[in-house]
Scaffold this motif. Structure first.
Motif, PDB file in Angstrom:
ATOM      1  N   THR A  37      42.272  28.911   5.707  1.00 46.09           N
ATOM      2  CA  THR A  37      40.973  28.633   5.108  1.00 46.09           C
ATOM      3  C   THR A  37      39.984  29.723   5.509  1.00 46.09           C
ATOM      4  O   THR A  37      39.244  30.250   4.685  1.00 46.09           O
ATOM      5  CB  THR A  37      40.428  27.284   5.608  1.00 46.09           C
ATOM      6  OG1 THR A  37      41.507  26.385   5.720  1.00 46.09           O
ATOM      7  CG2 THR A  37      39.381  26.745   4.691  1.00 46.09           C
ATOM      8  N   PHE A  40      40.593  32.700   3.609  1.00 42.86           N
ATOM      9  CA  PHE A  40      40.587  32.466   2.180  1.00 42.86           C
ATOM     10  C   PHE A  40      39.145  32.343   1.660  1.00 42.86           C
ATOM     11  O   PHE A  40      38.817  32.834   0.590  1.00 42.86           O
ATOM     12  CB  PHE A  40      41.377  31.179   1.941  1.00 42.86           C
ATOM     13  CG  PHE A  40      41.469  30.757   0.512  1.00 42.86           C
ATOM     14  CD1 PHE A  40      42.188  31.526  -0.382  1.00 42.86           C
ATOM     15  CD2 PHE A  40      40.871  29.584   0.074  1.00 42.86           C
ATOM     16  CE1 PHE A  40      42.297  31.140  -1.700  1.00 42.86           C
ATOM     17  CE2 PHE A  40      40.977  29.201  -1.237  1.00 42.86           C
ATOM     18  CZ  PHE A  40      41.693  29.973  -2.128  1.00 42.86           C
ATOM     19  N   THR A  44      36.981  33.854  -1.747  1.00 40.93           N
ATOM     20  CA  THR A  44      36.583  32.937  -2.814  1.00 40.93           C
ATOM     21  C   THR A  44      35.088  33.043  -3.076  1.00 40.93           C
ATOM     22  O   THR A  44      34.653  33.130  -4.222  1.00 40.93           O
ATOM     23  CB  THR A  44      36.908  31.485  -2.401  1.00 40.93           C
ATOM     24  OG1 THR A  44      38.219  31.456  -1.870  1.00 40.93           O
ATOM     25  CG2 THR A  44      36.798  30.554  -3.578  1.00 40.93           C
ATOM     26  N   ALA A  47      34.252  36.107  -4.891  1.00 39.01           N
ATOM     27  CA  ALA A  47      34.588  35.989  -6.319  1.00 39.01           C
ATOM     28  C   ALA A  47      33.492  35.217  -7.052  1.00 39.01           C
ATOM     29  O   ALA A  47      33.099  35.579  -8.164  1.00 39.01           O
ATOM     30  CB  ALA A  47      35.931  35.287  -6.482  1.00 39.01           C
TER      31      ALA A  47
ATOM     32  N   TYR B  99      27.666  33.251   0.226  1.00 43.12           N
ATOM     33  CA  TYR B  99      28.242  34.590   0.392  1.00 43.12           C
ATOM     34  C   TYR B  99      27.160  35.584   0.804  1.00 43.12           C
ATOM     35  O   TYR B  99      27.322  36.338   1.758  1.00 43.12           O
ATOM     36  CB  TYR B  99      28.914  35.055  -0.902  1.00 43.12           C
ATOM     37  CG  TYR B  99      29.431  36.455  -0.780  1.00 43.12           C
ATOM     38  CD1 TYR B  99      30.599  36.723  -0.073  1.00 43.12           C
ATOM     39  CD2 TYR B  99      28.728  37.543  -1.305  1.00 43.12           C
ATOM     40  CE1 TYR B  99      31.060  38.006   0.101  1.00 43.12           C
ATOM     41  CE2 TYR B  99      29.180  38.834  -1.137  1.00 43.12           C
ATOM     42  CZ  TYR B  99      30.344  39.061  -0.440  1.00 43.12           C
ATOM     43  OH  TYR B  99      30.787  40.340  -0.255  1.00 43.12           O
TER      44      TYR B  99
END
Lengths: 323, 294
Positions: A37, A40, A44, A47, B99
């Motif tokens: 995780t 990962f 993600t 993205a 992010y």
């Protein structure tokens, strides 16, 4: 007897004692899922963040590719210097100038309303109003900013136009003046709020300095605060213009779809945005010049608003006075 | 030697004070102008909707006869649309914000994405409509269905959610993160168990504001091709649909033909404004009640 009991208890305690180091080791070995995780997730999230960039790329690529198709059929210069726009029929002509004048004139009318009223509102809220009054008025202005544009369109069409027609006899039922004014009203809160933010950021010591020299509040506002906050104020104008250029529903409803090349504000004019709505609403068949013209107009609109937004960012970054 | 001519100052003082008072009045009038327009607008709309806005109007389907027309279809369409917009924009918006705030290194890439988002916020909504028409309706061949409209709308309001979530995440104090790391938590565990719970009120406020923007948007959905025709109530995200603002649009432009359509448009506007008012109130309550100050 007692000794045995204590011994037994000690053994039990030894058994229950947490071996933290051992637990961490165990956890580390068994936590391959956790590790996975951990590796990962950043990918993600990246993205997901890239989707906003993809959206921009998507907009530019779709507009550009179809616009190129358009300019294969209609020469570049004819499009940007053509004063005649007649997208339907055998002898279709595609000149964008009628749409450009419509857009520029409606935005100019809007800014003639929004700039003076917006700046005066900002000066009042920032320099004259008490804290309590400011706290009541600002949310009310935010309501004005939150009203959907379709509602303003309805307001322009069913209230402002009839009102203006009773004052200006020659006004057509659909005209560029009424949506221009209503767009201006819609933009007032934006100009007022951004300008007020810029003015509130001017330090009080500057106001106090001017007041101590005997300046009136008006002189403080006009000669000290406004010049100090000018970058933020002008940025708010530019953002307002960008908003007016991109505004769609008000002009679509209240200005009609006349494609005349004119400067008469009592007449119906079509803006770039309204043209897009009209053509897509008519379900233009893909591959026709009419269909491609949609993208050429949208591209022009996109470039206009992008330039305005970049200018606004540049102004507020470059000319900001730091105190 | 006299530096200040007292008499001269006295003479000028009166006119300067007058100018100040006149200006003050003018500024006050300008401030009131916006508020007066707001009152007139709401009064006009409510007045025109009286006698038209009732239970039948809410429950009936669309009809060409004004007295039988209702907005059930538009209400259902709006709900279905929100069912697509809310999760999509929330996942994309919050993911982007996490992010940018937690993972991205300060540098060119981060500031590029950031600039891109603020420019995206300035793109006219009608251009998003063209993107949706080209990509979702035509290239992916979805047609003018709820899913296509919802995805278009989700991209349109994405910047609102990103910016609000970024602010909320940034407001979580660093010591909370450090305490979590100190306990041995990993980065994602810290974000999931500490940062997100602490910033959820701000994020929710942003999502609700974004949804209220989406509910009021008309242009992109007119562009992707919502018809003025009578269509059956949507029952899924792959059905054709209409929404409240689009219904207002068609009734307004047709009011030149049938005068009563203006009343129907006004009644629909009242419904739309009430929904927006409720949503904004909830956003404000969440912001004021649940936002912790550290």
């Amino acid at each position: 007897m007692k000794g045995v009991f204590i011994l037994a208890k000690a053994v039990a305690e030894e058994k229950n004692k947490l071996n933290v180091r051992k637990m961490i080791e165990e956890k580390k070995n068994s936590a391959s899922l956790g590790n996975f995780t951990e590796k990962f997730i950043p990918g993600t999230l990246f993205a997901i963040a890239a989707i906003s960039v993809l959206t921009t790329i998507g907009i530019v690529v779709t507009l550009l590719s179809e616009t190129i198709m358009f300019f294969r059929e209609v020469p570049f210069l004819d499009f940007f210097t053509g004063t005649k726009l007649k997208p339907l029929g055998e002898d279709a002509v595609f000149g964008v100038l009628p749409l450009l004048t419509g857009t520029i004139i409606s935005s100019a009318i809007a800014m003639l309303v929004a700039i003076p009223i917006g700046v005066m509102t900002a000066v009042f809220l920032s320099e004259y109003a008490s804290e309590k009054l400011r706290r009541t008025v600002k949310p009310l202005l935010e309501i004005l900013a939150g009203i959907p544009t379709i509602v303003y369109g309805f307001f322009a069409f069913t209230f402002v136009t009839p009102l203006l027609r009773s004052i200006i006899p020659g006004l057509e039922p659909t005209n560029i003046l009424s949506p221009g004014i209503v767009m201006g009203i819609m933009i007032i809160p934006m100009v007022a709020s951004l300008s007020e933010d810029a003015m509130s950021a001017v330090p009080n010591s500057m106001r106090e300095g001017a007041l101590a020299l005997g300046a009136t509040k008006l002189e403080v506002a006009w000669k000290v605060v406004v010049p100090a906050a000018i970058s933020g104020i002008i940025a708010s104008f530019v953002l307002g213009i960008s908003r007016a250029i991109g505004e769609t529903m008000i002009v679509t409803i209240a200005s009609g779809s006349s494609k005349n090349f004119t400067f008469d504000i009592t007449q119906s004019m079509q803006t770039m945005t309204a043209y897009i709505v009209e053509v897509t609403g008519g379900e233009a068949a893909a591959g026709t010049t009419l269909y491609y013209s949609l993208y050429a107009v949208a591209m022009t609109l996109f470039v206009f608003t992008l330039i305005m937004n970049l200018v606004a960012q540049y102004i507020s970054r470059k000319f900001r006075e730091e105190y | 030697m006299k530096y200040v001519d007292a008499q001269q100052v006295q003479k000028k003082m009166a006119s300067r004070l007058l100018a100040n008072n006149v200006a003050k009045g003018l500024f006050l009038l300008a401030t009131l102008f916006g508020l007066v327009v707001l009152v007139i607008l709401i009064y006009r709309v409510v007045a025109q909707s009286i006698g038209w806005l009732d239970a039948d109007f809410l429950m009936n389907k669309l009809s060409t006869a004004p007295e039988r027309a209702g907005i059930m279809g538009a209400i259902m369409g709006t709900l279905w649309l929100m069912l697509v917009v809310a999760p999509v924009t929330m996942i994309l918006g919050v993911g982007t914000a996490i992010y940018l705030e937690e993972y991205a290194k300060k540098g060119k890439l981060q500031s590029f994405i950031q600039t891109n988002i603020s420019n995206l916020a300035g793109v006219p909504s009608v251009v998003f409509g063209i993107l949706g028409l080209t990509v979702f309706v035509r290239a992916l061949d979805l047609g003018s269905v709820v899913l296509a409209g919802g995805l278009t709308m989700a991209l349109l309001v994405l910047p609102v959610v990103v910016v609000a979530s970024q602010e909320a995440i940034r407001a979580v104090p660093q010591f909370l993160r450090e305490a979590s790391y100190g306990m041995g938590a990993t980065k994602w565990q810290t974000i999931k168990n500490v940062v997100l719970p602490a910033s959820i009120p701000g994020i929710l406020t942003g999502v609700i504001l974004a949804l209220s923007r989406a509910i009021g948007e008309t242009a992109p959905l007119v562009v992707i091709g919502i018809p003025a025709l009578l269509i059956p109530l949507p029952e899924g995200i792959l059905d054709r649909f209409t929404i409240l603002p689009v219904q207002i649009y068609y009734w307004t432009i047709d009011s030149a033909l049938v005068a009563e359509y203006a009343n129907l448009a006004a009644a629909t506007i009242v419904v739309l404004l009430i929904v927006l008012f409720l949503m904004n109130s909830i956003a404000i309550i969440i912001r004021n009640k649940f936002q912790k100050r550290y």
